[in-house]
Design a protein around this motif. Structure first.
Motif, PDB file in Angstrom:
ATOM      1  N   HIS A 255     -51.119  12.322 -16.018  1.00  0.00           N
ATOM      2  CA  HIS A 255     -51.292  13.244 -14.889  1.00  0.00           C
ATOM      3  C   HIS A 255     -52.375  12.735 -13.943  1.00  0.00           C
TER       4      HIS A 255
ATOM      5  N   SER B 234     -60.011  18.789 -22.532  1.00  0.00           N
ATOM      6  CA  SER B 234     -59.295  17.835 -21.682  1.00  0.00           C
ATOM      7  C   SER B 234     -58.595  18.572 -20.544  1.00  0.00           C
ATOM      8  N   GLN B 235     -58.054  19.761 -20.855  1.00  0.00           N
ATOM      9  CA  GLN B 235     -57.380  20.510 -19.785  1.00  0.00           C
ATOM     10  C   GLN B 235     -58.379  21.123 -18.817  1.00  0.00           C
TER      11      GLN B 235
ATOM     12  N   GLY C 252     -52.624  13.638 -20.441  1.00  0.00           N
ATOM     13  CA  GLY C 252     -53.653  13.895 -19.448  1.00  0.00           C
ATOM     14  C   GLY C 252     -53.882  12.679 -18.564  1.00  0.00           C
TER      15      GLY C 252
ATOM     16  N   SER D 159     -55.086  16.230 -27.305  1.00  0.00           N
ATOM     17  CA  SER D 159     -56.052  17.290 -27.042  1.00  0.00           C
ATOM     18  C   SER D 159     -55.474  18.619 -27.508  1.00  0.00           C
TER      19      SER D 159
ATOM     20  N   LEU E  61     -59.427  12.664 -22.159  1.00  0.00           N
ATOM     21  CA  LEU E  61     -58.019  12.899 -21.849  1.00  0.00           C
ATOM     22  C   LEU E  61     -57.130  12.190 -22.861  1.00  0.00           C
TER      23      LEU E  61
ATOM     24  N   LEU F   8     -58.781  18.477 -16.356  1.00  0.00           N
ATOM     25  CA  LEU F   8     -57.641  18.430 -15.434  1.00  0.00           C
ATOM     26  C   LEU F   8     -57.700  19.582 -14.440  1.00  0.00           C
TER      27      LEU F   8
ATOM     28  N   VAL G 124     -51.321  18.414 -12.017  1.00  0.00           N
ATOM     29  CA  VAL G 124     -52.041  18.069 -13.252  1.00  0.00           C
ATOM     30  C   VAL G 124     -51.397  18.709 -14.486  1.00  0.00           C
TER      31      VAL G 124
END
Lengths: 254, 535
Positions: B492, B458-459, B489, B45, B485, B462, B441
């Protein structure tokens, strides 16, 4: 419903504009009332009575009430006094004027609401494009018509996400304003982001092209409808001219 | 076919920097696309895959969107860009007719002003003044190609995720481009939807189109590519054939998800994609490393010794979307949930799978009262939630939504996580909980400085997960948490879910990713025709 779909959007538009102009030019409350009733009947038959009438009520109830208060109670040219409280005088002329203006506005509002709730937007866009109206104009028109539901849907999703994180929506005005403030930021960000990527996609699909376009959608038209539109336009023009001729001397001498 | 021997598109990128940024989004990268071949660009990502795709397809233009140094060569015509005002200018419409791009969010491709699938397909042809008869033929041909022939009269707004993506691909290929660039074409599709897109891509390659796949998973589809290019931080770090790169250190470092290839041959219910971090090999989830998530019915330690109060209980829940005929297609309101019973004990992880559109998200929305059952009841920690406001239930139920973007609205990552925490833990406790959740995360570094909207998608997911975890709910409901993710990711996510379960949280996750469900959950339930059954 099916009946209105057989109408070319320009036919419906011409009829709506014609009815509104003739009603305004004639300035006769029985005609206005007749047009309003006709629009209401068509709305019922078109299956949109609920939406047309509720939208009309939102616009017309406050308007007609204010007309009644303003002209019914304080009409300077009124002679026939029916009742009197201090500075407020109920005159027959005032009531008639309020009735006149009220029915005329009601007729116009109903006619245009009927048109906008029954016209097929894709048909209208396609018809506009066929008349060489720039497609960007049609896009703005269509986006405006579809924007409100889109924004409402997104706001709803944002509210749900916030409620899921412990935001309790209470009935109070302050609480509502507070939650609305929190929803505006993600809403605006999301709409801006959407607009940015949509613009790139539209460009890539040739929307910015100058030059001629074709239309996939085939909007049915007929000789009868074309004749009707021509006749309606002539009639409308005639009504405006007649109105000018009739009121001209009065306008000068007043 | 002589075309198969030459290169259709050759890009050599020195750098691409968005206006207003000082760090280039793309550094040194080169890519060649051959007609009829599938080329994969793999990266984690935020690696710059989408930027590369949009640059190649003219969605991002030199001078217009940013400063581009490098060259693009299409069919032997070479364009040089120096980042100067007299650089060649691409006509996006003309360029896209040759090099088409389908974004990750397929809906972004649509004009939104067309009433039917057929008209949406024709939109690009209308703008190019294609005669109507030719347009009708092209729409019919393209619809057959992307499997939309039966849906031509549908309103695009009512399509499912898989149908929408096929429509977006149809809109791109109707102009018969030489090159088609697909950005994560399988994201959030169920097994059947993904299989259709894969078949479509094979068909396009077979017909001579050069297809570029942008993906953060070296999955089955990527395995069919003739060439892989690995992208890290906007720079190409490795390239070669899949055989050369599979298992390489460069691929490992890139954060690309590497599922076990061919490891599921014997299982009857395949067809589901494997993007999860799977059994065996070097990429186990945190949960597996610690030996907690032994897949199998029931979490042996709970319930057997002493009756524990269920974290979440659904008793005879039925639900149907009311007869809102404008938004739902189909003649009758369909019962989405039928007499659903579900008990999730504290510490138990339950996965719910099912095809797109079977009502998995609808089920989750009942847990905190966003949707109320037509019949039956929902109990959270033994309490019936009927009539309790969603915001109050939220103290016990944390829900991660499918679209995290709708969930983020604060100015910084830390403030985002802090939202609503003070009411739960007091001013002193709140910040500690927020920071701990961000650490869980992997977003600690971004806490004070980064705006949530600036994070890669993606973040953002999270971060949305952290906002839910920080509340330490008794019930954690996750809607498609794995979508988008990359490997880091997923790790996490796996650790966070495991830690929550260890604290006694009842976890329900909805996912179409059966492999991930197998690796993480104690029990897997399938939602089908409104009923839940164990699989």
């Amino acid at each position: 419903m099916t009946r209105t779909h057989h109408l070319h959007p320009f036919t419906a538009l011409t009829a709506a504009v014609g009815a509104a102009v003739v009603t305004t030019a004639a300035a006769s409350w029985p005609l206005s009332a007749a047009v309003a009733v006709a629009a209401a009947i068509l709305a019922v038959r078109g299956g949109v009575a609920g939406r047309v009438l509720s939208a009309a009520a939102v616009i017309l109830v406050p308007l007609c009430l204010s007309l009644l208060v303003l002209h019914g109670l304080f009409f300077p040219e009124g002679h026939t006094v029916l009742a009197e409280w201090g500075p407020a005088r109920v005159t027959a002329e005032g009531l008639e004027f309020a009735l006149e203006l009220g029915t005329r506005t009601t007729a116009c509002v109903l006619v245009f609401l009927l048109f906008s709730f029954t016209v097929s937007v894709p048909d209208l866009l396609s018809a506009l494009a066929a008349r060489r109206i720039p497609p960007q104009f049609g896009f703005v028109l269509a986006s405006t018509l579809t924007l409100l539901p889109a924004v409402a849907g997104r706001l709803d999703r944002i509210r749900q996400a916030q409620e899921a994180r412990g935001m309790v929506v209470r009935g109070g005005l302050l609480s509502r304003m507070g939650t609305l403030r929190l929803q505006m930021v993600p809403l605006v960000l999301a709409l801006m982001d959407d607009a940015g990527s949509r613009a790139q996609a539209l460009d890539a699909r040739g929307f910015g092209n100058a030059g001629p376009r074709t239309s996939y959608r085939d909007v049915a038209d007929s000789t009868a409808q074309r004749r009707f539109r021509a006749a309606a336009l002539v009639l409308t023009a005639a009504a405006v001219v007649a109105r000018l001729v009739v009121s001209w001397p009065a306008g000068v001498t007043r | 076919m002589t075309a198969a021997t030459r290169t259709a598109l050759r890009a050599s990128i020195g750098s691409f920097t968005f206006h207003g940024e000082n760090r280039p989004a793309l550094g040194s990268a080169a890519l060649s696309v051959t007609p009829g071949a599938l080329t994969a660009v793999l990266g984690g990502s935020g690696s710059g895959k989408s930027t590369l795709g949009k640059l190649l397809a003219g969605w991002l233009r030199a001078g217009h969107s940013g400063e581009f140094r490098g060259s693009l060569e299409l069919d032997g015509t070479r364009l040089e860009f120096q980042g100067a005002p007299d650089d060649p200018r691409l006509n996006p419409a003309e360029w896209s007719r040759r090099v088409a791009y389908v974004p990750q969010d397929a809906a972004a491709m649509l004009s939104t002003v067309r009433a039917t699938v057929a008209e949406e397909l024709a939109f690009g042809l209308e703008n190019r003044a294609t005669p109507r008869a030719a347009m009708l033929r092209a729409v019919e041909r393209t619809a057959a190609r992307v499997g939309l022939s039966g849906l031509l009269d549908r309103d695009p707004a009512t399509l499912s995720g898989g149908e929408l993506r096929r429509l977006a691909v149809g809109c791109a290929v109707i102009a018969e481009p030489d090159i088609l660039i697909l950005d994560e074409p399988l994201a959030s599709l169920d097994g059947a939807g993904a299989a259709q897109i894969e078949a479509l891509i094979r068909g396009l390659c077979g017909a001579g189109t050069g297809v570029v796949l942008l993906s953060q998973a070296a999955d089955r589809l990527a395995g069919e590519a003739t060439h892989w290019t690995v992208l890290v931080g906007g720079v190409v770090t490795a390239e070669g054939t899949p055989a050369q790169l599979a298992g390489s250190a460069e691929l490992e470092r890139s954060g690309v998800l590497v599922p076990v290839v061919g490891g599921r041959g014997g299982e009857p219910d395949t067809g589901d994609r494997e993007t999860g971090v799977l059994e065996g090999g070097a990429q186990k989830t945190g949960a597996q490393k610690d030996g907690v998530a032994a897949p199998g019915p029931g979490a042996g330690t709970h319930g057997a010794v002493a009756p524990v109060m269920a974290g979440l209980e659904l008793n005879g829940v039925s639900f149907c979307y009311g007869g809102d005929s404008r938004r739902r297609v189909g003649p009758q309101p369909v019962l989405v949930l039928q007499n659903v019973n579900l008990t999730v004990r504290p510490g138990e992880i339950v996965a719910v799978t099912g095809a797109n559109g079977t009502g998995k998200s609808t089920l989750l929305r009942h847990f905190n009262g966003l949707l109320r059952p037509a019949a039956g009841e929902v109990r959270v920690c033994g309490r019936n939630i009927t009539g309790v406001p969603v915001g109050t239930v939220a103290a016990s139920v944390g829900l991660l939504f499918q679209h995290p973007r709708d969930q983020l609205f604060e100015r910084t990552v830390l403030r985002e996580t802090l939202f609503g925490l003070r009411e739960l833990f007091g001013k002193a406790g709140a910040e500690g909980k927020a920071r701990a959740a961000l650490a869980a995360v992997g977003l600690s570094a971004a806490a004070e400085t980064v705006h949530p909207a600036e994070l890669p998608s993606s973040q953002q997911r999270l971060l949305a997960l952290a906002t839910v975890l920080a509340r330490e709910p008794a019930v954690l409901a996750l809607d498609e948490p794995t979508v988008g993710l990359d490997r880091t990711g997923l790790e996490h996510l796996g650790r966070a879910v495991k830690a929550a379960a260890a604290r006694g949280t009842a976890v329900v996750m909805v996912t179409h990713d059966l492999a991930y469900a197998r690796a993480t959950a104690h029990r897997i339930l399938q939602l089908d025709a409104g009923n839940l059954r164990e699989i």
